[in-house]
Design a protein around this motif. Structure first.
Motif, PDB file in Angstrom:
ATOM      1  N   LEU A 176      40.977  37.012  51.214  1.00 37.45           N
ATOM      2  CA  LEU A 176      39.582  37.427  51.219  1.00 37.45           C
ATOM      3  C   LEU A 176      39.377  38.223  49.938  1.00 37.45           C
ATOM      4  CD1 LEU A 176      37.054  37.223  52.930  1.00 37.45           C
ATOM      5  CD2 LEU A 176      37.709  39.332  54.064  1.00 37.45           C
ATOM      6  N   TYR A 177      38.715  37.619  48.952  1.00 38.07           N
ATOM      7  CA  TYR A 177      38.576  38.203  47.612  1.00 38.07           C
ATOM      8  C   TYR A 177      37.245  38.916  47.476  1.00 38.07           C
ATOM      9  CZ  TYR A 177      38.463  38.548  42.544  1.00 38.07           C
ATOM     10  OH  TYR A 177      38.387  39.025  41.255  1.00 38.07           O
ATOM     11  N   ARG A 178      37.276  40.173  47.021  1.00 35.02           N
ATOM     12  CA  ARG A 178      36.059  40.963  46.824  1.00 35.02           C
ATOM     13  C   ARG A 178      35.713  40.986  45.334  1.00 35.02           C
ATOM     14  NH1 ARG A 178      36.577  46.526  49.036  1.00 35.02           N
ATOM     15  NH2 ARG A 178      36.088  45.497  50.990  1.00 35.02           N
ATOM     16  N   PHE A 179      34.497  40.558  45.026  1.00 34.24           N
ATOM     17  CA  PHE A 179      33.998  40.594  43.658  1.00 34.24           C
ATOM     18  C   PHE A 179      33.536  41.999  43.310  1.00 34.24           C
ATOM     19  CE2 PHE A 179      33.538  36.155  44.868  1.00 34.24           C
ATOM     20  CZ  PHE A 179      34.039  35.508  43.754  1.00 34.24           C
ATOM     21  N   GLY A 180      33.265  42.233  42.045  1.00 34.37           N
ATOM     22  CA  GLY A 180      32.823  43.541  41.574  1.00 34.37           C
ATOM     23  C   GLY A 180      31.500  43.982  42.173  1.00 34.37           C
ATOM     24  N   ASP A 181      30.634  43.024  42.539  1.00 34.17           N
ATOM     25  CA  ASP A 181      29.329  43.392  43.111  1.00 34.17           C
ATOM     26  C   ASP A 181      29.394  43.613  44.622  1.00 34.17           C
ATOM     27  OD1 ASP A 181      29.692  40.801  43.960  1.00 34.17           O
ATOM     28  OD2 ASP A 181      27.781  40.046  43.212  1.00 34.17           O
ATOM     29  N   GLY A 182      30.598  43.534  45.212  1.00 38.05           N
ATOM     30  CA  GLY A 182      30.763  43.818  46.632  1.00 38.05           C
ATOM     31  C   GLY A 182      30.776  42.598  47.532  1.00 38.05           C
ATOM     32  N   THR A 183      30.400  41.419  47.008  1.00 32.25           N
ATOM     33  CA  THR A 183      30.436  40.214  47.830  1.00 32.25           C
ATOM     34  C   THR A 183      31.878  39.718  47.953  1.00 32.25           C
ATOM     35  OG1 THR A 183      30.048  38.804  45.901  1.00 32.25           O
ATOM     36  CG2 THR A 183      28.112  39.518  47.164  1.00 32.25           C
ATOM     37  N   THR A 184      32.148  38.996  49.028  1.00 29.57           N
ATOM     38  CA  THR A 184      33.493  38.480  49.252  1.00 29.57           C
ATOM     39  C   THR A 184      33.453  36.973  49.444  1.00 29.57           C
ATOM     40  OG1 THR A 184      33.323  38.836  51.625  1.00 29.57           O
ATOM     41  CG2 THR A 184      34.342  40.595  50.333  1.00 29.57           C
ATOM     42  N   THR A 185      34.574  36.335  49.189  1.00 29.59           N
ATOM     43  CA  THR A 185      34.725  34.910  49.431  1.00 29.59           C
ATOM     44  C   THR A 185      36.113  34.644  49.980  1.00 29.59           C
ATOM     45  OG1 THR A 185      34.479  32.692  48.493  1.00 29.59           O
ATOM     46  CG2 THR A 185      35.519  34.331  47.096  1.00 29.59           C
ATOM     47  N   ARG A 186      36.210  33.618  50.820  1.00 29.49           N
ATOM     48  CA  ARG A 186      37.490  33.238  51.415  1.00 29.49           C
ATOM     49  C   ARG A 186      38.160  32.212  50.515  1.00 29.49           C
ATOM     50  NH1 ARG A 186      37.541  35.114  56.528  1.00 29.49           N
ATOM     51  NH2 ARG A 186      38.982  33.676  57.521  1.00 29.49           N
ATOM     52  N   LEU A 187      39.441  32.408  50.262  1.00 32.12           N
ATOM     53  CA  LEU A 187      40.227  31.485  49.452  1.00 32.12           C
ATOM     54  C   LEU A 187      41.347  30.923  50.332  1.00 32.12           C
ATOM     55  CD1 LEU A 187      40.505  33.708  46.266  1.00 32.12           C
ATOM     56  CD2 LEU A 187      38.877  31.891  46.696  1.00 32.12           C
ATOM     57  N   PRO A 201      48.446  40.639  51.357  1.00 31.81           N
ATOM     58  CA  PRO A 201      47.565  40.837  52.511  1.00 31.81           C
ATOM     59  C   PRO A 201      46.685  39.610  52.709  1.00 31.81           C
ATOM     60  CG  PRO A 201      46.684  42.009  50.637  1.00 31.81           C
ATOM     61  CD  PRO A 201      47.989  41.408  50.193  1.00 31.81           C
ATOM     62  N   HIS A 202      46.398  39.306  53.946  1.00 31.22           N
ATOM     63  CA  HIS A 202      45.550  38.166  54.261  1.00 31.22           C
ATOM     64  C   HIS A 202      44.300  38.662  54.977  1.00 31.22           C
ATOM     65  CE1 HIS A 202      46.990  38.403  58.404  1.00 31.22           C
ATOM     66  NE2 HIS A 202      48.219  38.481  57.921  1.00 31.22           N
ATOM     67  N   ALA A 203      43.347  37.724  55.146  1.00 30.46           N
ATOM     68  CA  ALA A 203      42.096  38.074  55.797  1.00 30.46           C
ATOM     69  C   ALA A 203      42.402  38.662  57.171  1.00 30.46           C
ATOM     70  CB  ALA A 203      41.221  36.837  55.932  1.00 30.46           C
ATOM     71  N   PRO A 204      41.736  39.671  57.589  1.00 32.71           N
ATOM     72  CA  PRO A 204      40.466  40.249  57.172  1.00 32.71           C
ATOM     73  C   PRO A 204      40.584  41.331  56.097  1.00 32.71           C
ATOM     74  CG  PRO A 204      41.088  41.217  59.246  1.00 32.71           C
ATOM     75  CD  PRO A 204      42.153  40.214  58.891  1.00 32.71           C
ATOM     76  N   LYS A 205      41.791  41.639  55.605  1.00 36.14           N
ATOM     77  CA  LYS A 205      41.907  42.605  54.506  1.00 36.14           C
ATOM     78  C   LYS A 205      41.464  41.937  53.214  1.00 36.14           C
ATOM     79  CE  LYS A 205      45.684  45.244  56.499  1.00 36.14           C
ATOM     80  NZ  LYS A 205      47.048  45.711  56.324  1.00 36.14           N
ATOM     81  N   THR A 206      40.779  42.684  52.359  1.00 37.62           N
ATOM     82  CA  THR A 206      40.281  42.122  51.108  1.00 37.62           C
ATOM     83  C   THR A 206      41.207  42.491  49.959  1.00 37.62           C
ATOM     84  OG1 THR A 206      38.886  44.059  50.721  1.00 37.62           O
ATOM     85  CG2 THR A 206      37.872  42.196  51.846  1.00 37.62           C
ATOM     86  N   ILE A 207      41.193  41.633  48.924  1.00 39.76           N
ATOM     87  CA  ILE A 207      41.934  41.912  47.704  1.00 39.76           C
ATOM     88  C   ILE A 207      40.947  42.004  46.554  1.00 39.76           C
ATOM     89  CG2 ILE A 207      44.062  40.797  48.476  1.00 39.76           C
ATOM     90  CD1 ILE A 207      43.278  38.414  46.671  1.00 39.76           C
ATOM     91  N   GLU A 208      41.356  42.698  45.511  1.00 38.97           N
ATOM     92  CA  GLU A 208      40.530  42.879  44.324  1.00 38.97           C
ATOM     93  C   GLU A 208      41.379  42.600  43.098  1.00 38.97           C
ATOM     94  OE1 GLU A 208      39.145  46.886  44.706  1.00 38.97           O
ATOM     95  OE2 GLU A 208      37.693  46.370  46.250  1.00 38.97           O
ATOM     96  N   PRO A 209      40.771  42.467  41.906  1.00 36.83           N
ATOM     97  CA  PRO A 209      41.566  42.250  40.702  1.00 36.83           C
ATOM     98  C   PRO A 209      42.609  43.359  40.529  1.00 36.83           C
ATOM     99  CG  PRO A 209      39.255  41.891  40.224  1.00 36.83           C
ATOM    100  CD  PRO A 209      39.334  42.429  41.624  1.00 36.83           C
ATOM    101  N   GLY A 210      43.834  42.949  40.190  1.00 34.25           N
ATOM    102  CA  GLY A 210      44.924  43.888  39.995  1.00 34.25           C
ATOM    103  C   GLY A 210      45.818  44.047  41.205  1.00 34.25           C
ATOM    104  N   ASP A 211      45.383  43.585  42.384  1.00 33.04           N
ATOM    105  CA  ASP A 211      46.204  43.680  43.592  1.00 33.04           C
ATOM    106  C   ASP A 211      47.369  42.692  43.522  1.00 33.04           C
ATOM    107  OD1 ASP A 211      44.530  45.593  44.562  1.00 33.04           O
ATOM    108  OD2 ASP A 211      43.539  44.312  46.049  1.00 33.04           O
TER     109      ASP A 211
END
Length: 147
Positions: free
Chosen positions: A75-86, A128-138
């Protein structure tokens, strides 16, 4: 011998046409490789997972059990706060690595697990997998099939 010195015609090279032909061959080669990747399914899975709509929260494997889906879904979180499932289910580790590069995340530890009936090096679980989110650098750890 001197009377033959000027009788042979000099070769005429059309440099612009040679350059165009070289570029055309290179373009055709690149297009052939891209078509082969798309036909094999590798390029399609990667392109759809990265280029999916950021507001979309449905996965490509919607028909699978939610528990299994979450174990292989980032579950990837973008800089603007939106998320997408990969979804990574069914992808090999080699196909998942470019996805990590695109999301600017790092490859952590890779653990091999023996499971009957799985394709070697296919992704079984991510942490970590969904429902936890990841961000750049994780850092993302993988469990793959040992074969």
């Amino acid at each position: 011998m001197n009377r033959f010195a000027n009788s042979a015609e000099t070769p005429d090279f059309d440099a612009p046409q040679i350059l165009r032909r070289t570029r055309r061959r290179r373009t055709i080669g690149i297009a052939a490789v891209a078509a082969a990747l798309i036909a094999a399914g590798g390029g399609t899975a990667l392109a759809t997972s990265v280029a999916s709509d950021s507001s979309s929260s449905t996965s490509a494997a919607a028909g699978t059990d939610a528990k299994n889906d979450d174990a292989t879904t980032l579950l990837y979180r973008f800089g603007d706060g939106t998320t997408t499932r990969l979804p990574l289910a069914g992808l090999s580790l080699d196909m998942a690595k470019p996805l990590l590069e695109k999301t600017q995340t790092k490859l952590g530890s890779v653990t091999k697990k023996a499971v009957k009936g799985c394709k070697p090096t296919s992704v079984l679980e991510v942490t970590p997998h969904a429902p936890k989110t990841i961000e750049p650098g994780d850092t993302v750890d993988f469990t793959i099939c040992a074969g």
